[in-house]
Every structure is written in structure tokens, then in C-alpha cells.
Design an enzyme around this catalytic site. Structure first.
Site, short mmCIF file in Angstrom:
data_model
loop_
_atom_site.label_atom_id
_atom_site.label_comp_id
_atom_site.label_asym_id
_atom_site.label_seq_id
_atom_site.Cartn_x
_atom_site.Cartn_y
_atom_site.Cartn_z
N HIS A 1 0.79 -1.23 0.00
CA HIS A 1 0.00 0.00 0.00
C HIS A 1 0.83 1.28 0.00
O HIS A 1 0.27 2.37 -0.03
CB HIS A 1 -0.97 0.02 1.19
CG HIS A 1 -0.28 0.29 2.49
ND1 HIS A 1 0.43 -0.67 3.15
CD2 HIS A 1 -0.16 1.42 3.23
CE1 HIS A 1 0.95 -0.14 4.26
NE2 HIS A 1 0.60 1.13 4.33
C1 UD1 Z 1 -2.44 5.10 5.93
C2 UD1 Z 1 -1.16 5.60 6.61
C3 UD1 Z 1 -0.10 4.50 6.52
C4 UD1 Z 1 -0.61 3.20 7.10
C5 UD1 Z 1 -1.88 2.82 6.35
C6 UD1 Z 1 -2.46 1.52 6.83
C7 UD1 Z 1 -0.67 7.99 6.46
C8 UD1 Z 1 0.13 9.00 5.79
N1 UD1 Z 1 -0.64 6.76 5.93
O1 UD1 Z 1 -2.16 4.93 4.56
O2 UD1 Z 1 1.02 4.91 7.29
O3 UD1 Z 1 0.37 2.20 6.95
O4 UD1 Z 1 -2.83 3.87 6.53
O5 UD1 Z 1 -3.48 1.11 5.97
O6 UD1 Z 1 -1.31 8.28 7.45
N2 UD1 Z 1 -9.61 4.29 1.80
C9 UD1 Z 1 -10.83 3.62 1.79
N3 UD1 Z 1 -11.33 3.23 2.99
C10 UD1 Z 1 -10.70 3.45 4.16
C11 UD1 Z 1 -9.47 4.12 4.14
C12 UD1 Z 1 -8.93 4.53 2.96
O7 UD1 Z 1 -11.44 3.40 0.76
O8 UD1 Z 1 -11.24 3.08 5.20
C13 UD1 Z 1 -9.03 4.73 0.51
C14 UD1 Z 1 -9.32 6.16 0.20
O9 UD1 Z 1 -9.57 6.27 -1.14
C15 UD1 Z 1 -8.02 6.88 0.54
C16 UD1 Z 1 -6.97 5.80 0.28
O10 UD1 Z 1 -7.63 4.57 0.58
O11 UD1 Z 1 -7.80 7.99 -0.26
C17 UD1 Z 1 -5.74 5.96 1.12
O12 UD1 Z 1 -6.08 6.12 2.49
P1 UD1 Z 1 -5.19 7.04 3.46
O13 UD1 Z 1 -5.75 7.02 4.82
O14 UD1 Z 1 -4.99 8.36 2.82
O15 UD1 Z 1 -3.78 6.37 3.43
P2 UD1 Z 1 -3.33 4.85 3.49
O16 UD1 Z 1 -2.70 4.55 2.18
O17 UD1 Z 1 -4.42 3.96 3.98
#
Ligand code: UD1
Length: 355
Positions: free
Chosen positions: A203
Site C-alpha cells: 500500500h
Molecule cells: C495510511 C497511513 C499508513 C498506514 C496505512 C495503513 C498515512 C500518511 N498513511 O495509509 O502509514 O500504513 O494507513 O493502511 O497516514 N480508503 C478507503 N477506505 C478506508 C481508508 C482509505 O477506501 O477506510 C481509501 C481512500 O480512497 C483513501 C486511500 O484509501 O484515499 C488511502 O487512504 P489514506 O488514509 O490516505 O492512506 P493509506 O494509504 O491507507
């Protein structure tokens, strides 16, 4: 003593569960209370609610509901909403865990309101400033009052950055507390699980945000399988960059899995291929071979003591590693000190004295 505990993203939930459990068992003998703020950084059922169920975490006091956004948008939204909350719900101390955007955002808000900041998992450094998490770690640690660390090295790093020895407490690893507490509850996922499989998670923006290179990486991994399959619970960030999941013969894609199902897969895997931080620790505890697709790690003890190896982008090293695993030749490994299931208790006992 009143603690405000912050959690926003999947790995945070795993890290706070033992701390809340320790507070609950301390409540009979000490005047300690807490509220739980969920920032809403992760919001899907499998990324959030299922972790609360599997780890028996009480419902949050409030969910700030920030959702997705760019780095700045998400951080800013969390800060605005958390400031409102903390102003109307004063606290002795804000406890943040790990290195996600919620960690840094809430630490900044608390410190500016004159509230003590406690960082669980302080002192980790990858020295890679292209990772948003590294910036989150450095900023959080620059304003933290009390540091709870998972390794001796983390304490040394903090001291080298000018933190007083008196404020650093090597307590062990709350993520491992959760793991140990769940070992007798693991659940076999409902899909057809092959006998022999490697488990894959990806990820990190550097691995998944560019569709062409992600596709190339998955094709290489697919081609390296002999009699095994790859099981790949796919993070929403990764899935959004893959248009055709049927292009990989040996990869079984699943949605993100609940905690107890995911750990079942880790425990039974021949090896794990990952770019996660926490999974390097979980595989080390379980002594399952871990191949990390990153150039660096903020968790060096998983390499020096544990079952982890840094592969970076070196596909021939990955091929050799897979062969070593098939032949039962993976390195001997051990469990780092104090990864014994008691970190949460140690943190609460220390906080009761400090605050
Ligand atoms: C975040 C953390 C990372 C951690 C990871 C665990 C930061 C900078 N990154 O990354 O350190 O290892 O979480 O998973 O804080 N999304 C969904 N549903 C959710 C959450 C996210 O659909 O419940 C999608 C959204 O489109 C979002 C994307 O995933 O834009 C990324 O989510 P985000 O929280 O921005 O970062 P992660 O890549 O999950």
C-alpha cells in the site's frame, strides 16, 4: 488522570487496544479514565469497524469523520476537528500511536493547547523523507513529552536528537500485545485457501500509486510462483490503481481482511511479501519469513533479530529468498526484548506515575 487516546487508521486500532484494556483493568485501583477519539482517517468497515469488533475496542467517544484527502487536506481537517473537540473536552494528556497523519495532526493540536503529548512507538526512523510517515514521526517526536518505545535503538535515536533520558520508556510493543492476545482466536477466512501460499500486502505510495509499475511488480511476483499461490488482501489505495485483477494467474485477490483473519493468513503463510511496517513486526514475532519491498525500514530489529529481510526492488534477491523458504533455509530468528504482551500494562503503570 484523564487520557485522550487518538486512533485514525488501521494499524492505530491494533496499537490502542491493549492500552485501553490496561486502563480498564487499572480502573479498580487507580483514578484513571480515558476518551477515545477516532479521526475517521480510515472509515470502511474492513479498515475500521471490523478491527474494533475483533479487538474488543469500545466504541469511540467521538468520530471526527475526516475521511480521505491529500496529505495536507487530511492533516488539516483532522487538526481543525480535533482542536474543537479538545477545547470542549479538556484532558491531562493526549496519547498518540504510530506514524499516520492522525498521529501527527493530533499531537500538534494538543501541544499548542498546552496538553501533554505521549507518543507510543516514538523514536522510529527510516531516514527516508519521501515517506509521509517519516515526516509524521519526526514532527510528532519533536513535540512529544513522554516517549514509549518498542526497541532500545529507538531510545538511542531519541537521545541523539536531544530528548532527555528521563522521558524515554522502553516498554515493548503494543502491536505484539494485540497479536499475543489474539492467537487463540484466529479465524480461517471463508474463501478457498490454497495449501501453500505466500501472503502479499502492498500500500505504500511508492509501490502502488503508479499503475504501470504496480502491474509490472505484480506480474513479476505472479511469475515467481512455482506450486504456490499468492494471497493478496488488497488495500483500497492499491485497488484504485489496478484496472484488471484477472491478469495474474497465481494471485488470489481478496478485500482487506479483518484482523483475526489476516493474522490467520500470516501464521499459515510460507512467507510474507510486504511494504508494511507493522507486518514486519508481526512476522518477526511469529517467526514467519518476511520479505520487505522497501529500501529501508524504521524497524531494524526485525532484520537484526527477527525474520525480516529488505528486498527493495531487487527481484533476483526475492527469487533467491523464495527458493530459500521452499528449501527450509530461511535465517534463524528470535523475538526482540520486551515483545511479551505486556507493553500496554507498562504504559499505563508509568503514566499513572508521570501524570
Ligand atoms: C495510511 C497511513 C499508513 C498506514 C496505512 C495503513 C498515512 C500518511 N498513511 O495509509 O502509514 O500504513 O494507513 O493502511 O497516514 N480508503 C478507503 N477506505 C478506508 C481508508 C482509505 O477506501 O477506510 C481509501 C481512500 O480512497 C483513501 C486511500 O484509501 O484515499 C488511502 O487512504 P489514506 O488514509 O490516505 O492512506 P493509506 O494509504 O491507507
Amino acid at each position: 488522570m484523564h487520557l485522550t487516546i487518538v486512533a485514525g487508521a488501521r494499524p492505530n486500532f491494533v496499537k490502542i487496544a491493549p492500552i485501553i484494556k490496561a486502563i480498564k483493568s487499572a480502573q479498580s485501583s487507580r483514578p484513571v479514565d480515558f476518551s477515545l477519539v477516532h479521526t475517521g482517517q480510515h472509515y470502511s468497515h474492513n479498515m475500521s469497524a471490523s478491527f474494533f469488533e475483533d479487538l474488543n475496542i469500545p466504541a469511540p467517544t467521538i468520530n471526527l469523520g475526516v475521511g480521505p484527502g491529500s496529505q495536507a487536506e487530511q492533516t488539516a481537517k483532522i487538526m481543525v476537528e480535533f482542536e474543537k473537540y479538545l477545547l470542549s473536552h479538556p484532558s491531562d494528556c493526549v496519547l498518540v500511536v504510530g506514524d499516520v497523519n492522525s498521529t501527527m495532526a493530533c499531537a500538534i493540536v494538543a501541544k499548542k493547547l498546552g496538553v501533554k503529548v505521549v507518543h507510543v512507538e516514538g523514536g522510529l526512523r527510516s531516514r527516508d523523507l519521501t515517506m509521509p510517515e517519516e515526516i509524521n514521526r519526526m514532527v510528532t517526536d519533536a513535540i512529544t513529552d513522554y516517549f514509549f518505545t518498542t526497541s532500545i535503538e529507538a531510545g538511542e535515536i531519541l537521545k541523539s536528537e536531544g530528548v532527555l533520558d528521563d522521558n524515554i520508556f522502553f516498554v515493548g510493543n503494543t502491536m505484539i500485545d494485540s497479536l499475543i492476545g489474539s492467537l487463540d482466536k484466529l479465524k480461517r477466512p471463508s474463501f478457498d485457501l490454497p495449501e501453500e501460499y505466500f501472503l502479499l500486502t502492498l500500500h505504500r505510495p511508492s509501490n502502488v500509486d503508479e499503475e504501470k509499475s504496480l502491474h509490472k511488480l505484480l506480474s513479476r511476483l505472479d511469475g515467481l510462483m512455482v506450486n504456490e499461490k499468492i494471497v493478496f488482501p488488497i488495500h483500497p489505495r492499491t485497488e484504485s490503481n489496478l484496472s484488471d485483477l484477472s491478469a495474474f494467474e497465481n494471485i488470489i485477490f481478496t478485500p482487506p481482511l479483518p484482523y483475526l483473519e489476516f493474522l490467520y493468513l500470516v501464521k499459515g503463510a510460507m512467507g510474507v511479501i510486504t511494504d508494511s511496517g507493522g507486518i514486519q513486526e508481526e512476522t518477526t514475532y511469529l517467526k514467519v519469513p518476511c520479505m520487505t519491498l522497501r529500501n529501508n525500514t524504521e524497524r531494524p530489529e526485525t532484520i537484526s533479530i527477527g525474520s525480516n529481510v529488505l528486498i527493495a526492488q531487487d527481484m533476483s534477491l526475492l527469487e533467491t529468498s523464495l527458493e530459500q523458504i521452499r528449501n527450509g533455509k530461511w535465517k534463524e530468528s528470535d523475538i526482540p526484548p520486551k515483545w511479551d504482551g505486556k507493553a500496554g500494562e507498562r504504559i499505563i503503570a508509568l503514566l499513572a506515575e508521570l501524570l
